[in-house]
Write a protein that holds these residues in place. Structure first.
Motif, PDB file in Angstrom:
ATOM      1  N   GLY A  35     -14.204  -7.608 -15.334  1.00 46.60           N
ATOM      2  CA  GLY A  35     -14.003  -9.011 -15.666  1.00 46.60           C
ATOM      3  C   GLY A  35     -13.171  -9.744 -14.640  1.00 46.60           C
ATOM      4  N   LEU A  36     -12.851 -10.991 -14.977  1.00 47.01           N
ATOM      5  CA  LEU A  36     -11.973 -11.835 -14.170  1.00 47.01           C
ATOM      6  C   LEU A  36     -10.640 -11.936 -14.893  1.00 47.01           C
ATOM      7  CD1 LEU A  36     -11.574 -13.908 -11.792  1.00 47.01           C
ATOM      8  CD2 LEU A  36     -12.314 -15.665 -13.429  1.00 47.01           C
ATOM      9  N   PHE A  37      -9.551 -11.626 -14.200  1.00 48.22           N
ATOM     10  CA  PHE A  37      -8.244 -11.608 -14.841  1.00 48.22           C
ATOM     11  C   PHE A  37      -7.242 -12.434 -14.043  1.00 48.22           C
ATOM     12  CE2 PHE A  37     -10.496  -7.785 -15.959  1.00 48.22           C
ATOM     13  CZ  PHE A  37     -10.371  -7.758 -17.335  1.00 48.22           C
ATOM     14  N   ARG A  38      -6.406 -13.167 -14.764  1.00 51.55           N
ATOM     15  CA  ARG A  38      -5.385 -14.004 -14.148  1.00 51.55           C
ATOM     16  C   ARG A  38      -4.020 -13.350 -14.297  1.00 51.55           C
ATOM     17  NH1 ARG A  38      -4.100 -20.399 -15.621  1.00 51.55           N
ATOM     18  NH2 ARG A  38      -2.575 -20.720 -13.958  1.00 51.55           N
ATOM     19  N   LEU A  39      -3.133 -13.658 -13.379  1.00 53.68           N
ATOM     20  CA  LEU A  39      -1.795 -13.072 -13.383  1.00 53.68           C
ATOM     21  C   LEU A  39      -1.111 -13.247 -14.735  1.00 53.68           C
ATOM     22  CD1 LEU A  39       0.548 -11.745 -11.791  1.00 53.68           C
ATOM     23  CD2 LEU A  39       1.279 -14.075 -11.188  1.00 53.68           C
ATOM     24  N   ALA A  40      -1.212 -14.427 -15.323  1.00 51.48           N
ATOM     25  CA  ALA A  40      -0.534 -14.704 -16.590  1.00 51.48           C
ATOM     26  C   ALA A  40      -1.010 -13.795 -17.716  1.00 51.48           C
ATOM     27  CB  ALA A  40      -0.740 -16.171 -16.982  1.00 51.48           C
ATOM     28  N   GLU A  41      -2.205 -13.232 -17.576  1.00 53.96           N
ATOM     29  CA  GLU A  41      -2.754 -12.364 -18.617  1.00 53.96           C
ATOM     30  C   GLU A  41      -2.216 -10.938 -18.531  1.00 53.96           C
ATOM     31  OE1 GLU A  41      -7.174 -14.423 -19.091  1.00 53.96           O
ATOM     32  OE2 GLU A  41      -6.886 -12.782 -17.648  1.00 53.96           O
ATOM     33  N   SER A  49       8.753  -3.352 -13.042  1.00 50.74           N
ATOM     34  CA  SER A  49       7.567  -4.209 -13.062  1.00 50.74           C
ATOM     35  C   SER A  49       7.790  -5.495 -13.852  1.00 50.74           C
ATOM     36  CB  SER A  49       6.367  -3.447 -13.630  1.00 50.74           C
ATOM     37  OG  SER A  49       6.569  -3.123 -14.997  1.00 50.74           O
ATOM     38  N   GLY A  50       8.940  -5.579 -14.548  1.00 50.63           N
ATOM     39  CA  GLY A  50       9.278  -6.824 -15.237  1.00 50.63           C
ATOM     40  C   GLY A  50       9.176  -6.782 -16.742  1.00 50.63           C
ATOM     41  N   CYS A  51       9.013  -5.610 -17.320  1.00 50.02           N
ATOM     42  CA  CYS A  51       8.928  -5.508 -18.782  1.00 50.02           C
ATOM     43  C   CYS A  51      10.304  -5.694 -19.420  1.00 50.02           C
ATOM     44  CB  CYS A  51       8.371  -4.145 -19.197  1.00 50.02           C
ATOM     45  SG  CYS A  51       6.618  -3.913 -18.841  1.00 50.02           S
ATOM     46  N   SER A  52      10.350  -6.426 -20.496  1.00 44.31           N
ATOM     47  CA  SER A  52      11.571  -6.553 -21.284  1.00 44.31           C
ATOM     48  C   SER A  52      11.780  -5.258 -22.057  1.00 44.31           C
ATOM     49  CB  SER A  52      11.452  -7.724 -22.255  1.00 44.31           C
ATOM     50  OG  SER A  52      10.419  -7.472 -23.209  1.00 44.31           O
ATOM     51  N   ILE A 100       0.826  -1.205   0.000  1.00 46.57           N
ATOM     52  CA  ILE A 100       0.000   0.000   0.000  1.00 46.57           C
ATOM     53  C   ILE A 100       0.862   1.258   0.000  1.00 46.57           C
ATOM     54  CG2 ILE A 100      -1.637   1.347   1.375  1.00 46.57           C
ATOM     55  CD1 ILE A 100      -2.959  -0.902  -0.113  1.00 46.57           C
ATOM     56  N   GLN A 101       2.023   1.187   0.653  1.00 53.30           N
ATOM     57  CA  GLN A 101       2.890   2.354   0.757  1.00 53.30           C
ATOM     58  C   GLN A 101       3.582   2.711  -0.562  1.00 53.30           C
ATOM     59  OE1 GLN A 101       3.170   4.472   3.434  1.00 53.30           O
ATOM     60  NE2 GLN A 101       1.426   3.247   4.100  1.00 53.30           N
ATOM     61  N   GLY A 102       3.701   1.769  -1.476  1.00 57.04           N
ATOM     62  CA  GLY A 102       4.369   2.117  -2.726  1.00 57.04           C
ATOM     63  C   GLY A 102       4.623   0.979  -3.696  1.00 57.04           C
ATOM     64  N   LEU A 103       4.692  -0.268  -3.195  1.00 61.89           N
ATOM     65  CA  LEU A 103       4.964  -1.387  -4.091  1.00 61.89           C
ATOM     66  C   LEU A 103       3.839  -1.618  -5.101  1.00 61.89           C
ATOM     67  CD1 LEU A 103       6.599  -4.083  -1.770  1.00 61.89           C
ATOM     68  CD2 LEU A 103       7.698  -2.670  -3.506  1.00 61.89           C
ATOM     69  N   TYR A 104       2.655  -1.088  -4.803  1.00 58.17           N
ATOM     70  CA  TYR A 104       1.539  -1.242  -5.743  1.00 58.17           C
ATOM     71  C   TYR A 104       1.888  -0.687  -7.121  1.00 58.17           C
ATOM     72  CZ  TYR A 104       0.554   3.736  -5.026  1.00 58.17           C
ATOM     73  OH  TYR A 104       0.647   5.095  -4.973  1.00 58.17           O
ATOM     74  N   LEU A 105       2.808   0.273  -7.178  1.00 62.40           N
ATOM     75  CA  LEU A 105       3.198   0.854  -8.457  1.00 62.40           C
ATOM     76  C   LEU A 105       3.825  -0.172  -9.396  1.00 62.40           C
ATOM     77  CD1 LEU A 105       4.706   4.197  -7.126  1.00 62.40           C
ATOM     78  CD2 LEU A 105       2.670   3.984  -8.566  1.00 62.40           C
ATOM     79  N   LEU A 106       4.270  -1.306  -8.842  1.00 63.37           N
ATOM     80  CA  LEU A 106       4.898  -2.362  -9.642  1.00 63.37           C
ATOM     81  C   LEU A 106       3.990  -3.574  -9.819  1.00 63.37           C
ATOM     82  CD1 LEU A 106       8.449  -2.287  -7.994  1.00 63.37           C
ATOM     83  CD2 LEU A 106       7.545  -0.850  -9.844  1.00 63.37           C
ATOM     84  N   ASP A 107       2.792  -3.521  -9.283  1.00 61.25           N
ATOM     85  CA  ASP A 107       1.845  -4.633  -9.339  1.00 61.25           C
ATOM     86  C   ASP A 107       1.259  -4.744 -10.751  1.00 61.25           C
ATOM     87  OD1 ASP A 107      -0.159  -6.503  -9.024  1.00 61.25           O
ATOM     88  OD2 ASP A 107      -1.420  -5.222  -7.770  1.00 61.25           O
ATOM     89  N   PRO A 108       1.417  -5.895 -11.420  1.00 57.82           N
ATOM     90  CA  PRO A 108       0.886  -6.041 -12.780  1.00 57.82           C
ATOM     91  C   PRO A 108      -0.614  -5.765 -12.868  1.00 57.82           C
ATOM     92  CG  PRO A 108       2.352  -7.861 -12.264  1.00 57.82           C
ATOM     93  CD  PRO A 108       2.153  -7.102 -10.989  1.00 57.82           C
ATOM     94  N   PHE A 109      -1.369  -6.172 -11.842  1.00 61.32           N
ATOM     95  CA  PHE A 109      -2.814  -5.937 -11.868  1.00 61.32           C
ATOM     96  C   PHE A 109      -3.119  -4.440 -11.755  1.00 61.32           C
ATOM     97  CE2 PHE A 109      -2.824 -10.406 -10.529  1.00 61.32           C
ATOM     98  CZ  PHE A 109      -3.789 -10.920 -11.379  1.00 61.32           C
ATOM     99  N   TYR A 110      -2.392  -3.743 -10.899  1.00 65.10           N
ATOM    100  CA  TYR A 110      -2.603  -2.299 -10.754  1.00 65.10           C
ATOM    101  C   TYR A 110      -2.246  -1.576 -12.048  1.00 65.10           C
ATOM    102  CZ  TYR A 110      -2.220   2.478  -9.018  1.00 65.10           C
ATOM    103  OH  TYR A 110      -2.373   3.828  -8.846  1.00 65.10           O
TER     104      TYR A 110
END
Length: 263
Positions: A94-100, A215-218, A74-84
């Motif tokens: 909708g319903l979304f999965r991490l892999a998507e 966030s993990g982007c190539s 909540i303090q800041g890591l959310y900025l790197l959350d793929p869902f966020y």
């Protein structure tokens, strides 16, 4: 009409959830019902907006105490959350999965190693319910094992019920009406403010590159998202590392955490 015992159990459970819409334990009861059909080991009900997410309820941590890792989120890591990130880029229901939604190198990030792998473990799905142009109500379900196609089919089958209950629950969440509204597309400014605390001038484009890298982007994904070439991404990365006097992504992540700590 032929109803099975399973059908009757489901409708009975939904009826009980409707009765509990105004009760403090609603979110836990909703997850408990879903947990009868799919493996749920962690969960959180959260509102994504243009600023810091707001948590309505989360899975208990060691005798009902707050989860320190989720506090960091909540303090800041959310900025790197793929869902966020995916939700801020394009809020959809909708319903979304991490892999998507996860970038190519998500599992190689420090965020994954230090937060996701400690808090969620293996797999995650989100129910997304957009409320207006800036806010999306989300129910995150984490699992210690991969959700199977059957699990996902059951969750999708339940989605109209779950989304309807989530939307109705908002009438009983006082924090929703009290939360200030913000202008669209300002969520990336949170990263800018955090990195400014380090005292090193970074351009807006360099901040975009930092967010996507962490966030993990190539390089290819960064290039596609920013509409630049992969070679330009590499140049930005070299400039960023030189400005911050670092040589690796883990060092960049450590600076990101340091900037958040100064908030």
């Amino acid at each position: 009409m032929n109803l099975s015992l399973a059908d009757m159990a489901w409708h009975r459970a939904i009826g009980q959830l409707i009765e509990e819409l105004d009760c403090p334990g609603f979110w836990r009861s909703l997850v408990r019902v879903l947990g009868d059909y799919v493996p749920v080991d962690s969960w959180v009900a959260v509102m994504f907006s243009d600023g810091r997410p707001y948590s309505f309820a989360e899975s208990p941590y060691e005798g009902e105490s707050p989860d320190p890792l989720f506090h960091d989120y909540i303090q800041g890591l959310y900025l790197l959350d793929p869902f966020y990130i995916a939700n801020r880029e394009k809020p959809v229901s909708g319903l979304f999965r991490l892999a998507e939604v996860a970038p190519e190198r998500f599992t190689q990030t420090e965020y994954y190693r230090l937060y996701f792998n400690q808090n969620v473990k293996e797999d995650e799905v989100h129910y997304n319910v957009p409320i207006d142009e800036t806010r999306t109500l989300c129910l995150s379900l984490g699992s210690l094992s991969r959700f199977t196609p059957e699990h996902l089919a059951l969750l999708e089958l339940a989605r109209p019920w779950v989304a309807g209950l989530m939307r109705q629950r908002l009438f009983f969440e006082a924090a929703v009406s009290e939360a200030p509204t913000r202008q669209p597309q300002r969520w990336q400014g949170d990263l800018e403010q955090a990195m400014e605390r380090l005292g090193t001038p970074l351009t807006a484009r360099e901040l975009d590159v930092i967010r996507l890298i962490l966030s993990g982007c190539s390089n290819k994904e960064v290039a596609n998202k920013l509409d630049i070439s992969a070679e330009t991404v590499k140049v930005h990365r070299r400039h960023i590392y030189a400005k911050l006097n670092i040589k690796s992504q883990p060092e960049l992540f450590a600076l990101f955490l340091k900037a958040q700590a100064k908030a």
